[in-house]
Design a protein around this motif. Structure first.
Motif, mmCIF file in Angstrom:
data_model
loop_
_atom_site.group_PDB
_atom_site.id
_atom_site.type_symbol
_atom_site.label_atom_id
_atom_site.label_comp_id
_atom_site.label_asym_id
_atom_site.label_seq_id
_atom_site.Cartn_x
_atom_site.Cartn_y
_atom_site.Cartn_z
ATOM 1 N N ASP A 1 0.274 6.564 -6.762
ATOM 2 C CA ASP A 1 -1.034 7.140 -7.087
ATOM 3 C C ASP A 1 -1.056 8.635 -6.789
ATOM 4 O O ASP A 1 -1.524 9.440 -7.581
ATOM 5 N N ARG A 2 -0.554 8.989 -5.609
ATOM 6 C CA ARG A 2 -0.630 10.393 -5.196
ATOM 7 C C ARG A 2 0.220 11.274 -6.087
ATOM 8 O O ARG A 2 -0.134 12.397 -6.398
ATOM 9 N N GLN B 1 2.122 12.759 6.509
ATOM 10 C CA GLN B 1 0.680 12.994 6.444
ATOM 11 C C GLN B 1 0.250 12.842 4.992
ATOM 12 O O GLN B 1 0.518 11.805 4.421
ATOM 13 N N ARG B 2 -0.353 13.835 4.396
ATOM 14 C CA ARG B 2 -0.729 13.644 2.998
ATOM 15 C C ARG B 2 0.178 14.427 2.055
ATOM 16 O O ARG B 2 -0.169 14.685 0.903
ATOM 17 N N LEU C 1 0.817 -1.208 0.000
ATOM 18 C CA LEU C 1 0.000 0.000 0.000
ATOM 19 C C LEU C 1 0.851 1.257 0.000
ATOM 20 O O LEU C 1 0.558 2.222 -0.704
ATOM 21 N N LEU C 2 1.925 1.245 0.802
ATOM 22 C CA LEU C 2 2.799 2.420 0.846
ATOM 23 C C LEU C 2 3.279 2.767 -0.559
ATOM 24 O O LEU C 2 3.297 3.928 -0.954
ATOM 25 N N ASP D 1 -8.028 6.220 -0.824
ATOM 26 C CA ASP D 1 -7.020 7.271 -0.949
ATOM 27 C C ASP D 1 -7.278 8.161 -2.162
ATOM 28 O O ASP D 1 -7.098 9.376 -2.110
ATOM 29 N N VAL E 1 1.933 1.724 -3.647
ATOM 30 C CA VAL E 1 0.907 2.154 -4.612
ATOM 31 C C VAL E 1 0.365 3.532 -4.265
ATOM 32 O O VAL E 1 0.114 4.342 -5.154
ATOM 33 N N LEU E 2 0.221 3.824 -2.986
ATOM 34 C CA LEU E 2 -0.319 5.138 -2.617
ATOM 35 C C LEU E 2 0.645 6.241 -3.035
ATOM 36 O O LEU E 2 0.235 7.285 -3.539
ATOM 37 N N ALA F 1 -4.143 9.008 6.474
ATOM 38 C CA ALA F 1 -3.934 10.305 7.104
ATOM 39 C C ALA F 1 -5.197 11.158 7.176
ATOM 40 O O ALA F 1 -5.178 12.344 6.846
ATOM 41 N N VAL G 1 -5.910 -4.060 0.715
ATOM 42 C CA VAL G 1 -5.130 -3.182 -0.154
ATOM 43 C C VAL G 1 -5.982 -2.410 -1.158
ATOM 44 O O VAL G 1 -5.872 -1.190 -1.260
ATOM 45 N N ARG H 1 -6.602 1.659 -1.164
ATOM 46 C CA ARG H 1 -6.081 2.424 -2.290
ATOM 47 C C ARG H 1 -7.170 3.307 -2.900
ATOM 48 O O ARG H 1 -6.965 4.488 -3.182
ATOM 49 N N LEU I 1 -1.934 5.346 7.006
ATOM 50 C CA LEU I 1 -1.732 5.376 5.558
ATOM 51 C C LEU I 1 -2.583 6.458 4.903
ATOM 52 O O LEU I 1 -2.121 7.164 4.012
#
Lengths: 89, 259
Positions: free
Chosen positions: A29-30, A68-69, A22-23, B153, A25-26, B195, B146, B150, B193
């Motif tokens: 994605d971000r 954070q984000r 997840l870390l 997010d 892909v996020l 936040a 997951v 995702r 994750l």
């Protein structure tokens, strides 16, 4: 604890794997950049920096960090030993 | 003016409609006036979750097209008459509603109630946009896995880009025994994750399915841990500082004898 738990302990838990995936892909994605594009970016950074400094291309790391984000692109670029030493003469 | 809250998720199947039904009914149980709007045009389901499917005459598109007054289209809950449902249209599609339509409708509803709860369609396209447009608070439902995290997010990112609504997280389908065995993300990790602030953790429980089958949302069951988790969220929406339940899962005795 049973025998299965004992064996499981040696490999990362399902939870840890989920979190690591997840870390990653996020972060992608971000930042809206695919893992492949990040590799291309990394190669280009290496090419540009190499024009001015002697670096260790194999040890370059380009990654995202999350606070954070807020997403940050962090490049760790080791210089070749002695390569960047300032001339004294 | 009532508070306009949208329940959203990005990913389908994480429990948006179940959450909307339980929170709507839960708020009515606190004595609040609630209007639940099913914004999932074409895939109407909030009516069956609430057990109100047999009493529908008009729907949201009838109201938006001016064929029927909002008040006339509302289906009143027999258990808690403070709860009213504005059903989705089943035979139309999401293009029947514009973002402005939904904004006007939600504000019109907010004038005659304490809470307007909008059940958003899955996805991040038009349906998501019109459902979240009027919201001052968006409750994002996710599951501790997951793909759902995702997608949550993505939704949070889109809401932040609009900068309009506050977002809070509901983690649904938590399985304490899997967390204990380190096989599932725990609530703290999901919150870290993503936040954003957490407003509820709902345990995964057979109660939910059994309740949905009967059209009697689990929030009505005062012995149910899942029902309690939903009741806690309604208290938090009302501003109360309710600690998160330690998720104990079924005890050995409960496992042996059922509930």
């Amino acid at each position: 604890m049973n025998l299965r738990d004992l064996f499981r302990r040696r490999s990362p838990s399902g939870k840890d794997i989920a979190k690591q995936r997840l870390l990653l892909v996020l972060a992608h994605d971000r930042a809206n950049i695919s893992p492949g594009m990040l590799e291309i970016l990394k190669d280009e950074i290496i090419a540009v920096i190499s024009k001015h400094l002697e670096i260790e291309p194999d040890k370059v790391e380009v990654n995202f960090t999350e606070d954070q984000r807020e997403t940050r692109l962090v490049a760790d670029i080791p210089l070749r030993t002695g390569g960047a030493r300032r001339r004294t003469d | 003016m009532g508070k306009i809250i949208t329940v959203s998720s990005g990913k389908g199947g994480v429990g948006k409609t179940t959450t909307t039904a339980n929170l709507g009914l839960g708020l009515a149980m606190l004595g609040k006036r609630v209007i639940c709007i099913d914004a999932d045009i074409g895939l109407r389901n909030l009516d069956v979750m609430l057990g109100l499917e047999n009493r529908i005459v008009y729907d949201i598109v009838n109201v938006i097209e001016g064929r029927c007054e909002l008040k006339k289209a509302l289906v009143r809950d027999k258990r808690y008459p403070a709860l009213k449902l504005l059903p989705a249209a089943q035979t139309r599609d999401k293009n029947a509603i514009s973002e402005e339509d939904m904004e006007n409708l939600a504000h019109q509803a907010a004038e005659i109630t304490d809470y307007v709860l909008i059940d958003s369609p899955a996805g991040i396209e038009h349906g998501f946009r019109y459902a979240t447009r009027p919201a001052e608070l968006v409750l994002i439902v996710t599951n501790p896995e997951v793909s759902a995290v995702r997608d949550a997010d993505r939704v949070i990112g889109l809401l932040e880009a609009n900068g309009r609504a506050e977002a809070k997280l509901i983690i649904n389908r938590m399985r304490p025994e899997m967390v204990r065995r380190n096989e599932m993300l725990d609530a703290d990790e999901v919150v870290e994750l993503l936040a954003i602030d957490l407003i509820g953790i709902i345990p995964d429980d057979q109660d939910i399915l059994a309740a949905a089958n009967r059209g009697q949302p689990v929030v009505l069951d005062d012995r149910s841990e899942t029902g309690q988790a939903f009741r806690d969220i309604t208290q938090r929406l009302e501003g109360a500082d309710i600690p998160f339940l330690p998720l104990k899962g079924p005890s050995l005795l409960q496992k042996i004898f059922g509930r």
